[in-house]
Design a protein around this motif. Structure first.
Motif, PDB file in Angstrom:
ATOM      1  N   ARG A 114       6.899 -40.756  -4.321  1.00  0.00           N
ATOM      2  CA  ARG A 114       7.702 -39.962  -3.393  1.00  0.00           C
ATOM      3  C   ARG A 114       8.842 -39.291  -4.133  1.00  0.00           C
ATOM      4  NH1 ARG A 114      12.311 -43.116  -2.276  1.00  0.00           N
ATOM      5  NH2 ARG A 114      12.033 -45.343  -2.710  1.00  0.00           N
ATOM      6  N   ALA A 115       9.372 -38.240  -3.487  1.00  0.00           N
ATOM      7  CA  ALA A 115      10.512 -37.513  -4.043  1.00  0.00           C
ATOM      8  C   ALA A 115      11.262 -36.835  -2.910  1.00  0.00           C
ATOM      9  CB  ALA A 115      10.054 -36.484  -5.066  1.00  0.00           C
ATOM     10  N   ARG A 116      12.534 -36.535  -3.176  1.00  0.00           N
ATOM     11  CA  ARG A 116      13.351 -35.766  -2.245  1.00  0.00           C
ATOM     12  C   ARG A 116      14.042 -34.670  -3.022  1.00  0.00           C
ATOM     13  NH1 ARG A 116      17.995 -38.518   1.385  1.00  0.00           N
ATOM     14  NH2 ARG A 116      18.901 -38.957  -0.665  1.00  0.00           N
ATOM     15  N   VAL A 117      14.005 -33.449  -2.482  1.00  0.00           N
ATOM     16  CA  VAL A 117      14.587 -32.299  -3.168  1.00  0.00           C
ATOM     17  C   VAL A 117      15.621 -31.657  -2.255  1.00  0.00           C
ATOM     18  CG1 VAL A 117      14.159 -30.147  -4.386  1.00  0.00           C
ATOM     19  CG2 VAL A 117      12.366 -31.909  -4.306  1.00  0.00           C
ATOM     20  N   ARG A 118      16.860 -31.594  -2.699  1.00  0.00           N
ATOM     21  CA  ARG A 118      17.923 -30.936  -1.925  1.00  0.00           C
ATOM     22  C   ARG A 118      17.898 -29.442  -2.214  1.00  0.00           C
ATOM     23  NH1 ARG A 118      21.358 -34.493   0.335  1.00  0.00           N
ATOM     24  NH2 ARG A 118      21.333 -36.632  -0.446  1.00  0.00           N
ATOM     25  N   CYS A 119      18.173 -28.633  -1.175  1.00  0.00           N
ATOM     26  CA  CYS A 119      18.136 -27.182  -1.300  1.00  0.00           C
ATOM     27  C   CYS A 119      19.457 -26.583  -0.832  1.00  0.00           C
ATOM     28  CB  CYS A 119      16.975 -26.618  -0.475  1.00  0.00           C
ATOM     29  SG  CYS A 119      15.357 -27.285  -0.940  1.00  0.00           S
ATOM     30  N   ALA A 120      19.630 -25.301  -1.101  1.00  0.00           N
ATOM     31  CA  ALA A 120      20.880 -24.631  -0.727  1.00  0.00           C
ATOM     32  C   ALA A 120      20.989 -24.457   0.785  1.00  0.00           C
ATOM     33  CB  ALA A 120      20.975 -23.276  -1.423  1.00  0.00           C
ATOM     34  N   ASP A 121      19.862 -24.227   1.456  1.00  0.00           N
ATOM     35  CA  ASP A 121      19.864 -24.041   2.904  1.00  0.00           C
ATOM     36  C   ASP A 121      18.474 -24.350   3.443  1.00  0.00           C
ATOM     37  OD1 ASP A 121      18.257 -21.682   2.466  1.00  0.00           O
ATOM     38  OD2 ASP A 121      20.097 -20.576   2.076  1.00  0.00           O
ATOM     39  N   VAL A 122      18.338 -24.283   4.764  1.00  0.00           N
ATOM     40  CA  VAL A 122      17.064 -24.625   5.391  1.00  0.00           C
ATOM     41  C   VAL A 122      15.974 -23.632   5.011  1.00  0.00           C
ATOM     42  CG1 VAL A 122      15.875 -24.881   7.609  1.00  0.00           C
ATOM     43  CG2 VAL A 122      18.159 -25.849   7.313  1.00  0.00           C
ATOM     44  N   GLY A 123      16.334 -22.359   4.881  1.00  0.00           N
ATOM     45  CA  GLY A 123      15.341 -21.359   4.476  1.00  0.00           C
ATOM     46  C   GLY A 123      14.741 -21.672   3.116  1.00  0.00           C
ATOM     47  N   GLU A 124      15.594 -22.078   2.177  1.00  0.00           N
ATOM     48  CA  GLU A 124      15.101 -22.450   0.852  1.00  0.00           C
ATOM     49  C   GLU A 124      14.227 -23.698   0.943  1.00  0.00           C
ATOM     50  OE1 GLU A 124      17.159 -24.287  -3.058  1.00  0.00           O
ATOM     51  OE2 GLU A 124      17.897 -22.276  -2.524  1.00  0.00           O
ATOM     52  N   ALA A 125      14.592 -24.639   1.819  1.00  0.00           N
ATOM     53  CA  ALA A 125      13.790 -25.851   1.987  1.00  0.00           C
ATOM     54  C   ALA A 125      12.408 -25.510   2.535  1.00  0.00           C
ATOM     55  CB  ALA A 125      14.508 -26.830   2.914  1.00  0.00           C
ATOM     56  N   GLU A 126      12.332 -24.585   3.474  1.00  0.00           N
ATOM     57  CA  GLU A 126      11.035 -24.180   4.014  1.00  0.00           C
ATOM     58  C   GLU A 126      10.172 -23.540   2.944  1.00  0.00           C
ATOM     59  OE1 GLU A 126      12.313 -21.653   7.158  1.00  0.00           O
ATOM     60  OE2 GLU A 126      12.331 -23.269   8.658  1.00  0.00           O
ATOM     61  N   ALA A 127      10.782 -22.678   2.124  1.00  0.00           N
ATOM     62  CA  ALA A 127      10.024 -22.029   1.046  1.00  0.00           C
ATOM     63  C   ALA A 127       9.541 -23.056   0.025  1.00  0.00           C
ATOM     64  CB  ALA A 127      10.896 -20.964   0.378  1.00  0.00           C
ATOM     65  N   LEU A 128      10.387 -24.040  -0.284  1.00  0.00           N
ATOM     66  CA  LEU A 128      10.000 -25.061  -1.252  1.00  0.00           C
ATOM     67  C   LEU A 128       8.866 -25.930  -0.711  1.00  0.00           C
ATOM     68  CD1 LEU A 128      10.361 -26.562  -3.913  1.00  0.00           C
ATOM     69  CD2 LEU A 128      12.112 -27.964  -2.790  1.00  0.00           C
ATOM     70  N   ALA A 129       8.924 -26.273   0.572  1.00  0.00           N
ATOM     71  CA  ALA A 129       7.854 -27.078   1.158  1.00  0.00           C
ATOM     72  C   ALA A 129       6.517 -26.357   1.042  1.00  0.00           C
ATOM     73  CB  ALA A 129       8.168 -27.394   2.615  1.00  0.00           C
ATOM     74  N   ALA A 130       6.524 -25.044   1.294  1.00  0.00           N
ATOM     75  CA  ALA A 130       5.297 -24.266   1.148  1.00  0.00           C
ATOM     76  C   ALA A 130       4.841 -24.241  -0.308  1.00  0.00           C
ATOM     77  CB  ALA A 130       5.523 -22.847   1.668  1.00  0.00           C
ATOM     78  N   ALA A 131       5.790 -24.083  -1.247  1.00  0.00           N
ATOM     79  CA  ALA A 131       5.446 -24.060  -2.674  1.00  0.00           C
ATOM     80  C   ALA A 131       4.883 -25.398  -3.125  1.00  0.00           C
ATOM     81  CB  ALA A 131       6.679 -23.689  -3.497  1.00  0.00           C
ATOM     82  N   LEU A 132       5.445 -26.499  -2.626  1.00  0.00           N
ATOM     83  CA  LEU A 132       4.936 -27.823  -2.987  1.00  0.00           C
ATOM     84  C   LEU A 132       3.527 -28.036  -2.450  1.00  0.00           C
ATOM     85  CD1 LEU A 132       8.125 -30.019  -2.443  1.00  0.00           C
ATOM     86  CD2 LEU A 132       6.949 -29.629  -4.614  1.00  0.00           C
ATOM     87  N   GLY A 133       3.250 -27.495  -1.280  1.00  0.00           N
ATOM     88  CA  GLY A 133       1.896 -27.594  -0.741  1.00  0.00           C
ATOM     89  C   GLY A 133       0.893 -26.876  -1.623  1.00  0.00           C
ATOM     90  N   ARG A 134       1.260 -25.668  -2.060  1.00  0.00           N
ATOM     91  CA  ARG A 134       0.353 -24.915  -2.936  1.00  0.00           C
ATOM     92  C   ARG A 134       0.197 -25.616  -4.290  1.00  0.00           C
ATOM     93  NH1 ARG A 134       3.444 -20.669  -0.622  1.00  0.00           N
ATOM     94  NH2 ARG A 134       4.776 -20.594  -2.484  1.00  0.00           N
ATOM     95  N   ALA A 135       1.323 -26.131  -4.823  1.00  0.00           N
ATOM     96  CA  ALA A 135       1.277 -26.800  -6.123  1.00  0.00           C
ATOM     97  C   ALA A 135       0.451 -28.085  -6.051  1.00  0.00           C
ATOM     98  CB  ALA A 135       2.700 -27.100  -6.607  1.00  0.00           C
ATOM     99  N   SER A 136       0.538 -28.806  -4.948  1.00  0.00           N
ATOM    100  CA  SER A 136      -0.258 -30.028  -4.785  1.00  0.00           C
ATOM    101  C   SER A 136      -1.742 -29.705  -4.810  1.00  0.00           C
ATOM    102  CB  SER A 136       0.103 -30.718  -3.457  1.00  0.00           C
ATOM    103  OG  SER A 136       1.442 -31.142  -3.449  1.00  0.00           O
ATOM    104  N   LEU A 137      -2.116 -28.622  -4.135  1.00  0.00           N
ATOM    105  CA  LEU A 137      -3.513 -28.197  -4.130  1.00  0.00           C
ATOM    106  C   LEU A 137      -3.956 -27.796  -5.531  1.00  0.00           C
ATOM    107  CD1 LEU A 137      -6.020 -27.552  -2.412  1.00  0.00           C
ATOM    108  CD2 LEU A 137      -5.083 -25.252  -2.088  1.00  0.00           C
ATOM    109  N   GLN A 138      -3.092 -27.055  -6.236  1.00  0.00           N
ATOM    110  CA  GLN A 138      -3.423 -26.593  -7.589  1.00  0.00           C
ATOM    111  C   GLN A 138      -3.582 -27.761  -8.557  1.00  0.00           C
ATOM    112  OE1 GLN A 138      -0.646 -23.682  -9.070  1.00  0.00           O
ATOM    113  NE2 GLN A 138      -1.439 -23.753 -11.169  1.00  0.00           N
ATOM    114  N   ALA A 139      -2.702 -28.784  -8.429  1.00  0.00           N
ATOM    115  CA  ALA A 139      -2.743 -29.922  -9.346  1.00  0.00           C
ATOM    116  C   ALA A 139      -3.753 -30.982  -8.922  1.00  0.00           C
ATOM    117  CB  ALA A 139      -1.349 -30.553  -9.441  1.00  0.00           C
ATOM    118  N   GLY A 140      -4.303 -30.844  -7.726  1.00  0.00           N
ATOM    119  CA  GLY A 140      -5.263 -31.826  -7.256  1.00  0.00           C
ATOM    120  C   GLY A 140      -4.628 -33.162  -6.902  1.00  0.00           C
ATOM    121  N   VAL A 141      -3.376 -33.126  -6.445  1.00  0.00           N
ATOM    122  CA  VAL A 141      -2.668 -34.347  -6.047  1.00  0.00           C
ATOM    123  C   VAL A 141      -2.422 -34.260  -4.534  1.00  0.00           C
ATOM    124  CG1 VAL A 141      -0.667 -35.825  -6.425  1.00  0.00           C
ATOM    125  CG2 VAL A 141      -1.534 -34.401  -8.294  1.00  0.00           C
ATOM    126  N   PRO A 142      -3.185 -34.996  -3.736  1.00  0.00           N
ATOM    127  CA  PRO A 142      -3.083 -34.846  -2.276  1.00  0.00           C
ATOM    128  C   PRO A 142      -1.707 -35.251  -1.743  1.00  0.00           C
ATOM    129  CG  PRO A 142      -5.057 -36.068  -2.893  1.00  0.00           C
ATOM    130  CD  PRO A 142      -4.202 -35.973  -4.117  1.00  0.00           C
TER     131      PRO A 142
END
Length: 332
Positions: free
Chosen positions: A271-299
């Motif tokens: 598990r991990a927790r990532v702090r962001c500058a604002d909620v908009g940045e957090a939403e973008a990061l969550a989407a990026a982590l989803g794509r990166a998880s798929l790319q790395a094959g880590v569910p």
């Protein structure tokens, strides 16, 4: 009796009391859709009661080049009497005729509100049932507890089924059981009437409202849904893989540096927790982590925006400082 819920539009509203060094309200604007339940929040002296009194027609709209207050499309400045017919209002200090019985008081108030004479008995029964006063109708108000007096004030506000109900601190001074009872009663209003109420009990606002409007020093500093108010600017993530694989995902998503806590082992995963500058940045990061998880094959097992309490959001908005308690709830 029933009437369609009312809309409310406030545009560029300011108000200064005679002789006051500063305005009570400064260029306040917002919209409330019919049937919404809106919590009006702010520290003491923020302008909440002034705003409610203007909306209800108890204070005049001080004209400005773009100022307008409209209830159900009616202009509060030029159609004040018609606006008052649309609104049920409970002030913080409930005005009651304590020498009257509850039924007598409500009958008198219904007459003032132009409820037809023949319709008054049924209307009094309706609001008494809605507020839990049926067994108290023949009781003198002077003999009622504070909680029941508050119910009489709310029943008064509901007489005539006003399309807009405005309640100023409806549970102030009540014991915890009375607060829960009043809260349940307000929730039962559903979407049949537009509801605006102020409260210093933020859990009450969180439980009852669709939206919150926050005032500070006479200005509107937030107008957002309750869901938005509770979202913290951080992402919580769990993966079905060891910390080394989770670190690959974080790197692919561009998440690094001191704002990242983890990844650390969590049972069979990480598990991990990532702090962001604002909620908009957090939403973008969550989407990026989803794509990166798929790319790395880590569910990913969990990937979501963190939550904070409404108290933390209120503190941040009205003090101009970070809340003493961390925004995230409970860690990653």
């Amino acid at each position: 009796m029933s009437r369609a819920p009312a809309s409310l539009a406030v545009d560029h509203l300011s108000h200064r009391y005679p002789g006051a060094p500063t305005p009570a309200l400064r260029d306040v604007s917002f919209r409330v859709a019919p049937g919404q339940r809106v919590g009006l929040l702010g520290p003491n002296g923020a302008g909440k009661s002034t705003l409610m009194r203007i909306v209800c027609g108890f204070l005049p709209v001080q004209a400005g080049p773009e100022t307008k207050v409209a209830v159900a499309g009616l202009d509060a400045a030029s159609q004040s009497l018609q606006v008052r017919e649309q609104v049920g209002y409970l002030p913080e200090q409930v005005p009651l005729y304590v020498e009257l019985r509850v039924r007598e008081h409500l009958d008198f108030r219904a007459a003032i509100k132009r409820v037809p004479r023949r319709a008054r008995p049924a209307e009094i029964r309706r609001v008494a049932e809605q507020t839990g006063l049926t067994e108290m109708l023949e009781r003198p108000i002077a003999h009622l507890s504070r909680g029941y007096r508050q119910r009489v004030g709310i029943a008064d506000a509901l007489l005539g089924a006003p399309p807009l109900v405005v309640l100023d601190e409806p549970t102030v001074g009540l014991d915890p059981n009375q607060v829960l009872e009043i809260r349940a009663m307000l929730k039962s209003l559903g979407g049949g009437q537009t509801l605006i109420f102020s409260s210093h009990i933020l859990a009450e606002v969180e439980a009852l409202c669709d939206r919150v409007i926050v005032l500070a020093q006479g200005r509107c500093v937030a107008d957002e849904s309750v869901a938005e108010a509770l979202r913290a600017s951080e992402v919580h993530a769990r993966w079905d893989g060891p910390p080394e694989r989770a670190a690959e995902v974080l790197a692919l998503a561009g998440a690094g540096g001191p704002q990242v806590e983890g990844p650390v082992a969590d049972g069979a995963g990480s598990r991990a927790r990532v702090r962001c500058a604002d909620v908009g940045e957090a939403e973008a990061l969550a989407a990026a982590l989803g794509r990166a998880s798929l790319q790395a094959g880590v569910p990913p097992v969990r990937l979501e925006i963190g939550r904070r309490s409404l108290e933390e959001r209120f503190y941040r908005l009205t003090s101009g400082e970070a809340a003493p308690e961390a925004e995230g709830r409970g860690g990653a």
